[in-house]
Design a protein around this motif. Structure first.
Motif, PDB file in Angstrom:
ATOM      1  N   LEU A 212      -7.827  -2.979 -11.334  1.00 37.14           N
ATOM      2  CA  LEU A 212      -6.539  -3.672 -11.348  1.00 37.14           C
ATOM      3  C   LEU A 212      -6.636  -4.980 -12.121  1.00 37.14           C
ATOM      4  O   LEU A 212      -7.700  -5.581 -12.208  1.00 37.14           O
ATOM      5  CB  LEU A 212      -6.094  -3.992  -9.917  1.00 37.14           C
ATOM      6  N   VAL A 213      -5.501  -5.419 -12.625  1.00 35.00           N
ATOM      7  CA  VAL A 213      -5.388  -6.756 -13.201  1.00 35.00           C
ATOM      8  C   VAL A 213      -5.071  -7.688 -12.034  1.00 35.00           C
ATOM      9  O   VAL A 213      -4.309  -7.340 -11.131  1.00 35.00           O
ATOM     10  CB  VAL A 213      -4.272  -6.804 -14.263  1.00 35.00           C
ATOM     11  N   TYR A 214      -5.668  -8.878 -12.044  1.00 32.04           N
ATOM     12  CA  TYR A 214      -5.391  -9.826 -10.971  1.00 32.04           C
ATOM     13  C   TYR A 214      -5.033 -11.190 -11.546  1.00 32.04           C
ATOM     14  O   TYR A 214      -5.212 -11.457 -12.724  1.00 32.04           O
ATOM     15  CB  TYR A 214      -6.574  -9.942 -10.014  1.00 32.04           C
ATOM     16  N   ARG A 215      -4.543 -12.041 -10.659  1.00 31.36           N
ATOM     17  CA  ARG A 215      -4.223 -13.419 -11.012  1.00 31.36           C
ATOM     18  C   ARG A 215      -4.958 -14.332 -10.025  1.00 31.36           C
ATOM     19  O   ARG A 215      -4.814 -14.168  -8.811  1.00 31.36           O
ATOM     20  CB  ARG A 215      -2.719 -13.657 -10.921  1.00 31.36           C
TER      21      ARG A 215
ATOM     22  N   GLY B 171       1.306  -4.812  -6.477  1.00 28.49           N
ATOM     23  CA  GLY B 171       1.582  -3.415  -6.150  1.00 28.49           C
ATOM     24  C   GLY B 171       2.854  -2.909  -6.787  1.00 28.49           C
ATOM     25  O   GLY B 171       3.691  -2.341  -6.108  1.00 28.49           O
ATOM     26  N   SER B 172       2.987  -3.127  -8.091  1.00 26.05           N
ATOM     27  CA  SER B 172       4.234  -2.751  -8.769  1.00 26.05           C
ATOM     28  C   SER B 172       4.252  -1.298  -9.227  1.00 26.05           C
ATOM     29  O   SER B 172       5.303  -0.760  -9.521  1.00 26.05           O
ATOM     30  CB  SER B 172       4.463  -3.664  -9.972  1.00 26.05           C
ATOM     31  N   LYS B 173       3.099  -0.672  -9.321  1.00 25.40           N
ATOM     32  CA  LYS B 173       2.978   0.728  -9.761  1.00 25.40           C
ATOM     33  C   LYS B 173       3.812   0.971 -11.020  1.00 25.40           C
ATOM     34  O   LYS B 173       4.591   1.910 -11.118  1.00 25.40           O
ATOM     35  CB  LYS B 173       3.377   1.697  -8.647  1.00 25.40           C
ATOM     36  N   GLY B 174       3.649   0.058 -11.979  1.00 22.77           N
ATOM     37  CA  GLY B 174       4.329   0.208 -13.262  1.00 22.77           C
ATOM     38  C   GLY B 174       5.843   0.168 -13.167  1.00 22.77           C
ATOM     39  O   GLY B 174       6.533   0.786 -13.961  1.00 22.77           O
ATOM     40  N   GLY B 175       6.393  -0.546 -12.194  1.00 22.45           N
ATOM     41  CA  GLY B 175       7.838  -0.648 -12.046  1.00 22.45           C
ATOM     42  C   GLY B 175       8.443   0.421 -11.148  1.00 22.45           C
ATOM     43  O   GLY B 175       9.654   0.471 -10.965  1.00 22.45           O
ATOM     44  N   SER B 176       7.619   1.261 -10.570  1.00 24.60           N
ATOM     45  CA  SER B 176       8.102   2.318  -9.682  1.00 24.60           C
ATOM     46  C   SER B 176       8.637   1.707  -8.385  1.00 24.60           C
ATOM     47  O   SER B 176       8.158   0.661  -7.937  1.00 24.60           O
ATOM     48  CB  SER B 176       6.951   3.273  -9.354  1.00 24.60           C
TER      49      SER B 176
ATOM     50  N   TRP C 188      -3.305   2.434  -3.292  1.00 22.11           N
ATOM     51  CA  TRP C 188      -4.195   1.387  -2.799  1.00 22.11           C
ATOM     52  C   TRP C 188      -3.457   0.412  -1.886  1.00 22.11           C
ATOM     53  O   TRP C 188      -4.055  -0.164  -0.984  1.00 22.11           O
ATOM     54  CB  TRP C 188      -4.924   0.664  -3.925  1.00 22.11           C
ATOM     55  N   PHE C 189      -2.152   0.203  -2.092  1.00 16.25           N
ATOM     56  CA  PHE C 189      -1.371  -0.685  -1.224  1.00 16.25           C
ATOM     57  C   PHE C 189      -1.331  -0.109   0.191  1.00 16.25           C
ATOM     58  O   PHE C 189      -1.560  -0.824   1.171  1.00 16.25           O
ATOM     59  CB  PHE C 189       0.045  -0.864  -1.779  1.00 16.25           C
ATOM     60  N   HIS C 190      -1.051   1.188   0.302  1.00 14.27           N
ATOM     61  CA  HIS C 190      -1.017   1.838   1.619  1.00 14.27           C
ATOM     62  C   HIS C 190      -2.390   1.779   2.278  1.00 14.27           C
ATOM     63  O   HIS C 190      -2.485   1.560   3.489  1.00 14.27           O
ATOM     64  CB  HIS C 190      -0.540   3.285   1.476  1.00 14.27           C
ATOM     65  N   ASN C 191      -3.436   1.936   1.471  1.00 17.43           N
ATOM     66  CA  ASN C 191      -4.794   1.845   2.014  1.00 17.43           C
ATOM     67  C   ASN C 191      -5.050   0.461   2.598  1.00 17.43           C
ATOM     68  O   ASN C 191      -5.621   0.330   3.690  1.00 17.43           O
ATOM     69  CB  ASN C 191      -5.828   2.154   0.931  1.00 17.43           C
ATOM     70  N   LEU C 192      -4.635  -0.586   1.867  1.00 19.38           N
ATOM     71  CA  LEU C 192      -4.844  -1.955   2.356  1.00 19.38           C
ATOM     72  C   LEU C 192      -4.022  -2.260   3.599  1.00 19.38           C
ATOM     73  O   LEU C 192      -4.460  -3.022   4.464  1.00 19.38           O
ATOM     74  CB  LEU C 192      -4.525  -2.974   1.265  1.00 19.38           C
ATOM     75  N   MET C 193      -2.826  -1.703   3.701  1.00 13.22           N
ATOM     76  CA  MET C 193      -2.006  -1.931   4.888  1.00 13.22           C
ATOM     77  C   MET C 193      -2.657  -1.283   6.115  1.00 13.22           C
ATOM     78  O   MET C 193      -2.609  -1.821   7.211  1.00 13.22           O
ATOM     79  CB  MET C 193      -0.588  -1.402   4.687  1.00 13.22           C
TER      80      MET C 193
END
Length: 113
Positions: free
Chosen positions: A49-52, A62-67, A73-78
């Protein structure tokens, strides 16, 4: 293996071979390898992933390319917020949380700029 798995595997291999740097569309981007535990499977998953950087922490998006859907991975982290990241040549544990309100807005606006 899916095309996305093949694509990610190539990025992961390049990241590790070049001390956390990738070329092509990721040239100059701050990259991280996020190790999560599958929400349903319990298996380790690795997502490039790209990070800031944000005040000594890292923000991932967790933008999933605008989806309108969150990436896996977001669901995994939750489900399992304890994770591991590889940044450059360092690997360390992290605890995920969702930024909200003004904090979220500030991070997102800085990232878009």
């Amino acid at each position: 293996m899916s095309e996305m798995d093949d694509f990610n595997r190539g990025i992961i291999d390049e990241f590790r071979a070049n001390q956390g740097r990738c070329g092509g569309m990721f040239e100059g981007a701050s990259m991280v390898l996020l190790h999560t535990t599958g929400a349903r499977s319990g298996q380790e998953r690795i997502s490039p992933l790209v990070y800031r950087p944000v005040n000594g922490d890292i923000a991932i998006f967790g933008s999933k390319g605008g989806s309108p859907e969150h990436p896996a991975w977001f669901h995994n982290l939750m489900a399992h917020p304890e994770a591991t990241v590889e940044v450059g040549t360092e690997t360390y544990p992290v605890r995920a949380r969702v930024a909200e309100g003004d904090e979220r807005e500030q991070i997102w606006e800085a990232h878009k700029a």
